[in-house]
Design a protein around this motif. Structure first.
Motif, mmCIF file in Angstrom:
data_model
loop_
_atom_site.group_PDB
_atom_site.id
_atom_site.type_symbol
_atom_site.label_atom_id
_atom_site.label_comp_id
_atom_site.label_asym_id
_atom_site.label_seq_id
_atom_site.Cartn_x
_atom_site.Cartn_y
_atom_site.Cartn_z
ATOM 1 N N ALA A 41 0.820 -1.217 0.000
ATOM 2 C CA ALA A 41 0.000 0.000 0.000
ATOM 3 C C ALA A 41 0.851 1.262 0.000
ATOM 4 C CB ALA A 41 -0.937 0.005 1.199
ATOM 5 N N GLY A 42 2.155 1.148 0.277
ATOM 6 C CA GLY A 42 3.021 2.324 0.312
ATOM 7 C C GLY A 42 2.713 3.248 1.482
ATOM 8 N N GLU A 43 2.401 2.646 2.634
ATOM 9 C CA GLU A 43 1.991 3.421 3.795
ATOM 10 C C GLU A 43 2.743 2.987 5.052
ATOM 11 O OE1 GLU A 43 -2.713 4.188 2.913
ATOM 12 O OE2 GLU A 43 -2.172 2.336 3.938
ATOM 13 N N VAL A 44 2.784 3.904 6.007
ATOM 14 C CA VAL A 44 3.129 3.561 7.382
ATOM 15 C C VAL A 44 1.892 3.882 8.193
ATOM 16 C CG1 VAL A 44 4.583 4.062 9.385
ATOM 17 C CG2 VAL A 44 5.596 4.002 7.087
ATOM 18 N N LEU A 45 1.406 2.896 8.934
ATOM 19 C CA LEU A 45 0.166 3.018 9.696
ATOM 20 C C LEU A 45 0.463 2.988 11.191
ATOM 21 C CD1 LEU A 45 -1.591 0.339 7.548
ATOM 22 C CD2 LEU A 45 -2.047 2.778 7.412
ATOM 23 N N ARG A 46 -0.433 3.569 11.982
ATOM 24 C CA ARG A 46 -0.325 3.522 13.437
ATOM 25 C C ARG A 46 -1.477 2.679 13.978
ATOM 26 N NH1 ARG A 46 2.631 6.383 16.677
ATOM 27 N NH2 ARG A 46 2.961 8.067 15.187
ATOM 28 N N TYR A 47 -1.118 1.751 14.895
ATOM 29 C CA TYR A 47 -2.090 0.868 15.535
ATOM 30 C C TYR A 47 -1.926 0.933 17.044
ATOM 31 C CZ TYR A 47 -3.316 -1.466 11.167
ATOM 32 O OH TYR A 47 -3.778 -1.746 9.913
ATOM 33 N N SER A 48 -3.029 0.723 17.758
ATOM 34 C CA SER A 48 -2.930 0.512 19.197
ATOM 35 C C SER A 48 -2.351 -0.885 19.416
ATOM 36 C CB SER A 48 -4.307 0.621 19.863
ATOM 37 O OG SER A 48 -5.091 -0.514 19.539
ATOM 38 N N LEU A 49 -1.897 -1.152 20.615
ATOM 39 C CA LEU A 49 -1.352 -2.477 20.914
ATOM 40 C C LEU A 49 -2.419 -3.556 20.848
ATOM 41 C CD1 LEU A 49 1.088 -1.594 23.823
ATOM 42 C CD2 LEU A 49 1.602 -1.890 21.391
ATOM 43 N N GLU A 50 -3.685 -3.155 20.910
ATOM 44 C CA GLU A 50 -4.790 -4.105 20.812
ATOM 45 C C GLU A 50 -5.203 -4.371 19.377
ATOM 46 O OE1 GLU A 50 -4.942 -1.297 22.907
ATOM 47 O OE2 GLU A 50 -4.105 -2.572 24.475
ATOM 48 N N GLY A 51 -4.626 -3.647 18.417
ATOM 49 C CA GLY A 51 -4.923 -3.881 17.015
ATOM 50 C C GLY A 51 -5.883 -2.899 16.391
ATOM 51 N N GLU A 52 -6.249 -1.824 17.088
ATOM 52 C CA GLU A 52 -7.139 -0.810 16.511
ATOM 53 C C GLU A 52 -6.325 0.117 15.618
ATOM 54 O OE1 GLU A 52 -9.878 2.983 17.852
ATOM 55 O OE2 GLU A 52 -8.937 1.757 19.376
ATOM 56 N N ARG A 53 -6.775 0.272 14.377
ATOM 57 C CA ARG A 53 -6.087 1.169 13.447
ATOM 58 C C ARG A 53 -6.347 2.600 13.887
ATOM 59 N NH1 ARG A 53 -6.060 0.952 6.899
ATOM 60 N NH2 ARG A 53 -5.285 3.052 6.559
ATOM 61 N N LEU A 54 -5.263 3.345 14.157
ATOM 62 C CA LEU A 54 -5.367 4.716 14.638
ATOM 63 C C LEU A 54 -5.160 5.748 13.540
ATOM 64 C CD1 LEU A 54 -3.404 4.273 17.979
ATOM 65 C CD2 LEU A 54 -5.890 4.201 17.622
ATOM 66 N N GLY A 55 -4.632 5.331 12.408
ATOM 67 C CA GLY A 55 -4.483 6.270 11.305
ATOM 68 C C GLY A 55 -3.259 6.006 10.461
ATOM 69 N N VAL A 56 -3.131 6.824 9.425
ATOM 70 C CA VAL A 56 -2.012 6.744 8.495
ATOM 71 C C VAL A 56 -0.963 7.760 8.929
ATOM 72 C CG1 VAL A 56 -1.305 7.038 6.092
ATOM 73 C CG2 VAL A 56 -3.526 6.007 6.611
ATOM 74 N N VAL A 57 0.246 7.291 9.125
ATOM 75 C CA VAL A 57 1.356 8.176 9.475
ATOM 76 C C VAL A 57 1.893 8.826 8.213
ATOM 77 C CG1 VAL A 57 3.663 8.287 10.502
ATOM 78 C CG2 VAL A 57 1.918 6.786 11.488
ATOM 79 N N ALA A 58 2.084 8.018 7.150
ATOM 80 C CA ALA A 58 2.586 8.526 5.867
ATOM 81 C C ALA A 58 2.081 7.611 4.768
ATOM 82 C CB ALA A 58 4.107 8.559 5.865
ATOM 83 N N ASP A 59 1.790 8.203 3.608
ATOM 84 C CA ASP A 59 1.365 7.397 2.461
ATOM 85 C C ASP A 59 2.073 7.876 1.209
ATOM 86 O OD1 ASP A 59 0.054 9.758 1.933
ATOM 87 O OD2 ASP A 59 -1.947 8.912 1.950
#
Length: 112
Positions: A41-59
């Motif tokens: 996907a060409g992205e860096v994503l942020r997740y909580s330790l429980e696996g909840e997607r928190l957002g895109v850091v960079a795309d």
């Protein structure tokens, strides 16, 4: 990605299922969240330790493959053509170069 028991290797649950996360090439702990490089996907994503997607850091990245903290604590991502500093979620990453305009990546660390 999957969550597995570290002692037995048994599958416990999905962490971030496809297609939400297409091809994770690296995972990096940053505070109480995880940064995940998604090569396809060409992205860096942020997740909580429980696996909840928190957002895109960079795309829009060209094949992000590795993540590490830079000497100043700012997360870095290695792509097919650069080492980039992830200065803030949603802001364009900043190329990290030496005085001659070159970058070097060695064992997860930026070498200056």
């Amino acid at each position: 990605m999957q969550v597995r028991d570290p002692e037995t290797g048994a599958w416990l649950r999905d962490f971030a299922p496809y297609p939400e996360l297409q091809e994770a090439t690296d995972v990096h702990l940053q505070g109480d969240t995880l940064l995940v490089a998604d090569w396809f996907a060409g992205e860096v994503l942020r997740y909580s330790l429980e696996g909840e997607r928190l957002g895109v850091v960079a795309d829009g990245l060209d094949g992000p493959v590795a993540l590490a903290d830079g000497p100043d604590g700012v997360p870095l991502v290695l792509t097919a053509d650069a080492v980039l500093a992830l200065v803030a979620d949603g802001l364009p990453p900043v190329p990290v170069v030496d005085g001659a305009g070159r970058f070097v990546w060695a064992r997860g660390l930026l070498v200056r």
